[in-house]
Design a protein around this motif. Sequence first.
Motif, PDB file in Angstrom:
ATOM      1  N   MET A  64       0.839  -1.201   0.000  1.00 18.83           N
ATOM      2  CA  MET A  64       0.000   0.000   0.000  1.00 18.83           C
ATOM      3  C   MET A  64       0.874   1.252   0.000  1.00 18.83           C
ATOM      4  N   VAL A  65       0.489   2.204  -0.831  1.00 10.58           N
ATOM      5  CA  VAL A  65       1.100   3.534  -0.828  1.00 10.58           C
ATOM      6  C   VAL A  65       0.053   4.513  -0.338  1.00 10.58           C
ATOM      7  N   ILE A  66       0.397   5.289   0.677  1.00 12.16           N
ATOM      8  CA  ILE A  66      -0.528   6.287   1.222  1.00 12.16           C
ATOM      9  C   ILE A  66       0.020   7.672   0.913  1.00 12.16           C
ATOM     10  N   GLY A  67      -0.617   8.353  -0.028  1.00  8.00           N
ATOM     11  CA  GLY A  67      -0.206   9.705  -0.357  1.00  8.00           C
ATOM     12  C   GLY A  67      -0.587  10.664   0.758  1.00  8.00           C
ATOM     13  N   VAL A  68       0.370  11.471   1.187  1.00  5.33           N
ATOM     14  CA  VAL A  68       0.090  12.480   2.211  1.00  5.33           C
ATOM     15  C   VAL A  68      -0.276  13.764   1.468  1.00  5.33           C
ATOM     16  N   GLY A  69      -1.575  13.973   1.302  1.00  3.57           N
ATOM     17  CA  GLY A  69      -2.077  15.067   0.479  1.00  3.57           C
ATOM     18  C   GLY A  69      -2.581  14.545  -0.857  1.00  3.57           C
ATOM     19  N   ARG A  70      -3.491  15.287  -1.472  1.00  2.28           N
ATOM     20  CA  ARG A  70      -4.148  14.836  -2.707  1.00  2.28           C
ATOM     21  C   ARG A  70      -3.183  14.677  -3.870  1.00  2.28           C
ATOM     22  N   VAL A  71      -2.221  15.589  -3.979  1.00  4.73           N
ATOM     23  CA  VAL A  71      -1.342  15.561  -5.152  1.00  4.73           C
ATOM     24  C   VAL A  71      -0.465  14.318  -5.136  1.00  4.73           C
ATOM     25  N   ALA A  72       0.123  13.999  -3.988  1.00 10.68           N
ATOM     26  CA  ALA A  72       0.953  12.803  -3.890  1.00 10.68           C
ATOM     27  C   ALA A  72       0.120  11.552  -4.162  1.00 10.68           C
ATOM     28  N   GLU A  73      -1.096  11.516  -3.628  1.00 15.37           N
ATOM     29  CA  GLU A  73      -1.969  10.366  -3.865  1.00 15.37           C
ATOM     30  C   GLU A  73      -2.298  10.230  -5.346  1.00 15.37           C
ATOM     31  N   GLN A  74      -2.663  11.344  -5.977  1.00 20.12           N
ATOM     32  CA  GLN A  74      -3.004  11.350  -7.401  1.00 20.12           C
ATOM     33  C   GLN A  74      -1.870  10.814  -8.255  1.00 20.12           C
ATOM     34  N   ARG A  75      -0.693  11.378  -8.030  1.00 25.18           N
ATOM     35  CA  ARG A  75       0.437  11.016  -8.883  1.00 25.18           C
ATOM     36  C   ARG A  75       0.852   9.574  -8.658  1.00 25.18           C
TER      37      ARG A  75
END
Length: 292
Positions: free
Chosen positions: A224-235
């Motif tokens: 699992m990768v958890i983006g901290v913030g929308r941009v990191a999650e999106q990319r």
Amino acid sequence: MLADNSSAGQLACGDGEEEKELPLYESKEQSFKAVPEGNMTISSRFLQAELELNTHLRQLSFSEPVRYIYNPLEYAWDTHRCYVETYCRAGQSILFLGMNPGPFGMAQTGVPFGEVKSVVDWLKITGEVGHPQDEHPKRRITGLACTQSEVSGARFWGFFRKLCGEPALFFRHCFVHNLCPLIFMSTSGKNLTPPELPAGERDDLLKLCDIALCQVVEALGVSMVIGVGRVAEQRARRALTAAGINVRVEGIMHPSPRNPQANKGWEAIAKAKLAELGVLSLLNNTSANQPP
């Protein structure tokens, strides 16, 4: 113009302020040379992928409004390597992914979300921190002696310190990484976020960072990768899907002080989200040691 330390620099959303939306780059088939496996440790493979990214970032150039570019994966390599060699290990199932360093966080310490007190007092990171070749007079690098706190990093590591008590419990299952190692500044010293970079230059930068992300995710073997913030999650979602890497991608709110919701109680919001994702149970002493 690339006013830098012979690498590219650090995006201004510093481990934190990136609430603007980013257009997503449609990846073309391109990759770095494969990170060797052999008898290399997980941490060695991870560091090798970062060195490879640095090599490609040095080929980029940036124009106005970018004037200064810092890359802590060069001048703070000593402390960064200490962080990776200490905490990056086999068996970790969760990768927390930030966007890029902050001026008083990773830019000073070489550690993602690297607020100095957390890095020194809790993570016990040591080492020498140098300087970028071209340093803004208002944005000096003082390394582990930096006295200014970064709110995002203090919230991020402070939360996991309260939750886990000791770093060993957090890093049993989790690791923390930034998509981009660079910070960009204008002539005045203002941080420049990815949406503020010229479109073509931004796309070239993030394309390379996406490729490197795929490499480190495969090296770590996380589920699992958890983006901290929308941009990191999106990319992360776009890059990993395009590469055919079967990893679950989720997100948590960014702890940036620029986020009004985060200022009203980021810890409670993050805790609820991690519970929903099945991660919270891994981060206490009574947890079953099984990844979600």
